[in-house]
Write an enzyme that holds these catalytic residues in place. Structure first.
Site, PDB file in Angstrom:
ATOM      1  N   SER A   1       0.785  -1.233  -0.010  1.00 32.30           N
ATOM      2  CA  SER A   1       0.087  -0.048   0.126  1.00 32.30           C
ATOM      3  C   SER A   1       0.992   1.346   0.023  1.00 32.30           C
ATOM      4  O   SER A   1       1.957   1.126   0.469  1.00 32.30           O
ATOM      5  CB  SER A   1      -0.901   0.132   1.029  1.00 32.30           C
ATOM      6  OG  SER A   1      -0.104  -0.022   2.355  1.00 32.30           O
TER       7      SER A   1
ATOM      8  N   GLU B   1       1.128   5.690   0.813  1.00 36.31           N
ATOM      9  CA  GLU B   1       0.667   6.741   1.185  1.00 36.31           C
ATOM     10  C   GLU B   1       0.952   8.179   0.595  1.00 36.31           C
ATOM     11  O   GLU B   1       2.112   8.202   0.187  1.00 36.31           O
ATOM     12  CB  GLU B   1       1.238   6.771   2.690  1.00 36.31           C
ATOM     13  CG  GLU B   1       0.628   8.062   3.512  1.00 36.31           C
ATOM     14  CD  GLU B   1       0.835   8.076   4.995  1.00 36.31           C
ATOM     15  OE1 GLU B   1       0.647   6.915   5.608  1.00 36.31           O
ATOM     16  OE2 GLU B   1       1.079   8.915   5.383  1.00 36.31           O
TER      17      GLU B   1
ATOM     18  N   ASP C   1      -1.715  15.204  15.375  1.00 30.59           N
ATOM     19  CA  ASP C   1      -1.167  16.049  16.348  1.00 30.59           C
ATOM     20  C   ASP C   1      -1.630  17.265  16.257  1.00 30.59           C
ATOM     21  O   ASP C   1      -1.979  17.963  15.206  1.00 30.59           O
ATOM     22  CB  ASP C   1       0.357  16.083  16.003  1.00 30.59           C
ATOM     23  CG  ASP C   1       1.060  14.602  16.540  1.00 30.59           C
ATOM     24  OD1 ASP C   1       0.728  14.187  17.685  1.00 30.59           O
ATOM     25  OD2 ASP C   1       1.740  14.464  15.647  1.00 30.59           O
TER      26      ASP C   1
ATOM     27  N   HIS D   1       3.880  -0.977   3.719  1.00 38.56           N
ATOM     28  CA  HIS D   1       3.082   0.355   3.538  1.00 38.56           C
ATOM     29  C   HIS D   1       4.142   1.647   3.194  1.00 38.56           C
ATOM     30  O   HIS D   1       5.005   1.901   4.223  1.00 38.56           O
ATOM     31  CB  HIS D   1       2.141   0.764   4.636  1.00 38.56           C
ATOM     32  CG  HIS D   1       1.406   2.009   4.562  1.00 38.56           C
ATOM     33  ND1 HIS D   1       0.284   2.072   3.788  1.00 38.56           N
ATOM     34  CD2 HIS D   1       1.589   3.354   4.903  1.00 38.56           C
ATOM     35  CE1 HIS D   1      -0.235   3.697   3.986  1.00 38.56           C
ATOM     36  NE2 HIS D   1       0.757   4.045   4.587  1.00 38.56           N
TER      37      HIS D   1
HETATM   38  P1  FAD Z   1      -3.727   7.486  19.678  1.00 38.90           P
HETATM   39  O1  FAD Z   1      -3.728   5.963  19.315  1.00 38.90           O
HETATM   40  O2  FAD Z   1      -5.045   8.205  20.268  1.00 38.90           O
HETATM   41  O3  FAD Z   1      -2.453   7.569  20.655  1.00 38.90           O
HETATM   42  C1  FAD Z   1      -1.776   8.698  21.015  1.00 38.90           C
HETATM   43  C2  FAD Z   1      -1.092   8.531  22.472  1.00 38.90           C
HETATM   44  O4  FAD Z   1      -1.995   8.393  23.452  1.00 38.90           O
HETATM   45  C3  FAD Z   1      -0.233   7.466  22.505  1.00 38.90           C
HETATM   46  O5  FAD Z   1       0.843   8.100  23.495  1.00 38.90           O
HETATM   47  C4  FAD Z   1      -1.105   6.352  23.237  1.00 38.90           C
HETATM   48  O6  FAD Z   1       0.001   5.625  23.899  1.00 38.90           O
HETATM   49  C5  FAD Z   1      -2.039   6.923  24.150  1.00 38.90           C
HETATM   50  N1  FAD Z   1      -3.303   6.597  24.086  1.00 38.90           N
HETATM   51  C6  FAD Z   1      -4.031   6.078  23.068  1.00 38.90           C
HETATM   52  N2  FAD Z   1      -5.021   6.008  23.726  1.00 38.90           N
HETATM   53  C7  FAD Z   1      -5.026   6.020  24.954  1.00 38.90           C
HETATM   54  C8  FAD Z   1      -6.376   5.864  25.899  1.00 38.90           C
HETATM   55  N3  FAD Z   1      -7.547   5.421  25.567  1.00 38.90           N
HETATM   56  N4  FAD Z   1      -5.840   6.457  27.168  1.00 38.90           N
HETATM   57  C9  FAD Z   1      -4.699   6.758  27.352  1.00 38.90           C
HETATM   58  N5  FAD Z   1      -3.853   6.882  26.698  1.00 38.90           N
HETATM   59  C10 FAD Z   1      -4.105   6.539  25.282  1.00 38.90           C
HETATM   60  N6  FAD Z   1      -1.055  12.772  11.889  1.00 38.90           N
HETATM   61  C11 FAD Z   1      -1.937  13.444  10.988  1.00 38.90           C
HETATM   62  O7  FAD Z   1      -2.186  14.669  11.356  1.00 38.90           O
HETATM   63  N7  FAD Z   1      -2.441  13.311   9.744  1.00 38.90           N
HETATM   64  C12 FAD Z   1      -2.193  12.014   9.204  1.00 38.90           C
HETATM   65  O8  FAD Z   1      -2.786  11.915   8.152  1.00 38.90           O
HETATM   66  C13 FAD Z   1      -1.691  11.079   9.898  1.00 38.90           C
HETATM   67  N8  FAD Z   1      -1.039   9.620   9.241  1.00 38.90           N
HETATM   68  C14 FAD Z   1      -0.636   8.897   9.909  1.00 38.90           C
HETATM   69  C15 FAD Z   1      -0.451   7.744   9.632  1.00 38.90           C
HETATM   70  C16 FAD Z   1       0.333   6.644  10.164  1.00 38.90           C
HETATM   71  C17 FAD Z   1       0.489   5.095   9.556  1.00 38.90           C
HETATM   72  C18 FAD Z   1       0.870   7.064  11.347  1.00 38.90           C
HETATM   73  C19 FAD Z   1       1.654   6.097  12.163  1.00 38.90           C
HETATM   74  C20 FAD Z   1       0.879   8.275  12.013  1.00 38.90           C
HETATM   75  C21 FAD Z   1      -0.042   9.202  11.249  1.00 38.90           C
HETATM   76  N9  FAD Z   1      -0.252  10.599  11.737  1.00 38.90           N
HETATM   77  C22 FAD Z   1      -0.995  11.344  11.006  1.00 38.90           C
HETATM   78  C23 FAD Z   1       0.569  10.922  13.077  1.00 38.90           C
HETATM   79  C24 FAD Z   1      -0.456  10.578  14.200  1.00 38.90           C
HETATM   80  O9  FAD Z   1      -1.441  11.286  13.922  1.00 38.90           O
HETATM   81  C25 FAD Z   1       0.354  11.182  15.388  1.00 38.90           C
HETATM   82  O10 FAD Z   1       1.411   9.950  15.769  1.00 38.90           O
HETATM   83  C26 FAD Z   1      -0.530  11.018  16.760  1.00 38.90           C
HETATM   84  O11 FAD Z   1       0.538  11.841  17.807  1.00 38.90           O
HETATM   85  C27 FAD Z   1      -1.195   9.821  17.116  1.00 38.90           C
HETATM   86  O12 FAD Z   1      -1.865   9.528  16.543  1.00 38.90           O
HETATM   87  P2  FAD Z   1      -2.619   7.926  17.207  1.00 38.90           P
HETATM   88  O13 FAD Z   1      -3.693   7.881  16.196  1.00 38.90           O
HETATM   89  O14 FAD Z   1      -1.569   7.149  17.034  1.00 38.90           O
HETATM   90  O15 FAD Z   1      -3.170   8.367  18.500  1.00 38.90           O
END
Ligand code: FAD
Length: 283
Positions: A6, A8, A100, A257
């Site tokens: 895949s 991106e 973020d 990916h």
């Molecule tokens: P989460 O899964 O919510 O995790 C964030 C933090 O909170 C982690 O430290 C985790 O351990 C903690 N956490 C998670 N769930 C809980 C809970 N229920 N209670 C307490 N703590 C918790 N960013 C963009 O802005 N746009 C994009 O298009 C984008 N694409 C991405 C694609 C990939 C494949 C990856 C790996 C990252 C991408 N990012 C993107 C970056 C991403 O948004 C950031 O890394 C962001 O800081 C975390 O997103 P997450 O979905 O992993 O968050």
């Protein structure tokens, strides 16, 4: 080996960038038969229209496309509208992320973590979308510990996500150890390594600082040592990333990916080398 590919993209900001993506980059990458391509989304809606436009254009080509939904400060209503829009045009998968927030961004958001977004998507649209979430072999910068980050990944998958895609990394051991620990914690769904090709040292160093990806010291020295010799850096980068992919696939990775940075090369060359070596044989 029946591994999945895949790719991106980020949504181009200019008409020229969009034209290049649709008429040059996408057709070249499409020849390698990816399962889908994805389009990033600026947390809090900063690329909303560009992401929607790029997704629509790619969808029209018939290549399966997955918009990222990084909700940031987006309200549930905004996310609902995006989901229903994508569902109505026939998009069948999304990448669900927290995103973020720009520093100082206020919080009208109701969702906080990505597991809540996954729950929301399932609640609003049932099983319509295949959902990918993010994973961090070198651990998310805000995570309390290695184990806690894995428990939080499990929350997203248990909430209904189908698979995870990792942040990029340059150590096969980091990925293999991470997957091993995930399995010990009861995660059974696929974890696709996200791979960033090496084409420009300064950009890579900057991105890596921002997202917490580690460039091992020896690799950092080696890459910075190429200086202005971009051709040598690219040649080394291609070999290094091809070997990394081979180690990951040999170690059981279910596919790759690629973070393409909207460039067909070097991904096309890396994939063609992997295909020649017998990986992705069924595609
Ligand atoms: P989460 O899964 O919510 O995790 C964030 C933090 O909170 C982690 O430290 C985790 O351990 C903690 N956490 C998670 N769930 C809980 C809970 N229920 N209670 C307490 N703590 C918790 N960013 C963009 O802005 N746009 C994009 O298009 C984008 N694409 C991405 C694609 C990939 C494949 C990856 C790996 C990252 C991408 N990012 C993107 C970056 C991403 O948004 C950031 O890394 C962001 O800081 C975390 O997103 P997450 O979905 O992993 O968050």
């Amino acid at each position: 080996m029946n591994a999945q590919l895949s790719y991106e993209f980020f949504p181009p900001k200019t008409a020229l960038g969009r034209e290049k993506l649709l008429t040059e980059v996408l057709p070249k990458l499409a020849e390698t038969c990816p399962a889908y391509v994805s389009v990033t989304y600026g947390a809090g809606g900063s690329t909303r229209d560009n992401t929607m436009g790029t997704v629509k254009d790619i969808h029209a080509t018939g290549i399966p496309v997955a918009p990222h939904l990084s909700f940031g400060t987006d309200s549930e209503e905004t996310i609902r509208e995006l989901l229903l829009h994508y569902q109505s045009i026939g998009v069948a998968r999304v990448v669900a992320l927290r995103g973020d927030l720009p520093s100082g961004a206020g919080g009208s958001q109701q969702l906080v973590f990505a597991n809540e977004l996954v729950e929301f998507i399932r609640q609003e649209t049932g099983e319509h979308f295949t959902i990918e979430v993010a994973a961090y072999p070198e651990i998310h910068p805000e995570a309390k510990s290695y184990e806690v980050d894995i428990i939080n990944l499990k929350r997203k998958l248990d909430a209904g996500a189908d698979a995870a895609i990792t942040q990029y990394f340059f150590s096969a051991d980091a990925y293999l150890e991470f997957v091993k620990t995930c399995r010990e914690y009861g995660i059974t769904k696929p974890i696709y390594p996200g791979i960033m090709p090496i084409t420009n040292y300064d950009n890579l160093a900057r991105f890596s600082r921002n997202c917490g990806a580690d460039i091992p010291r020896w690799l950092d020295k080696k890459l910075s040592g190429f200086g202005d010799n971009i051709d040598a850096l690219k040649a080394f980068g291609q070999d290094f990333i091809t070997d990394l992919c081979k180690r990951l696939l040999e170690g059981g990775a279910p596919g790759i990916h690629f973070y393409t940075m909207n460039q067909a090369e070097p991904v096309v060359s890396i994939v063609s080398e992997l295909k020649q070596a017998g990986y992705f044989a069924n595609q």
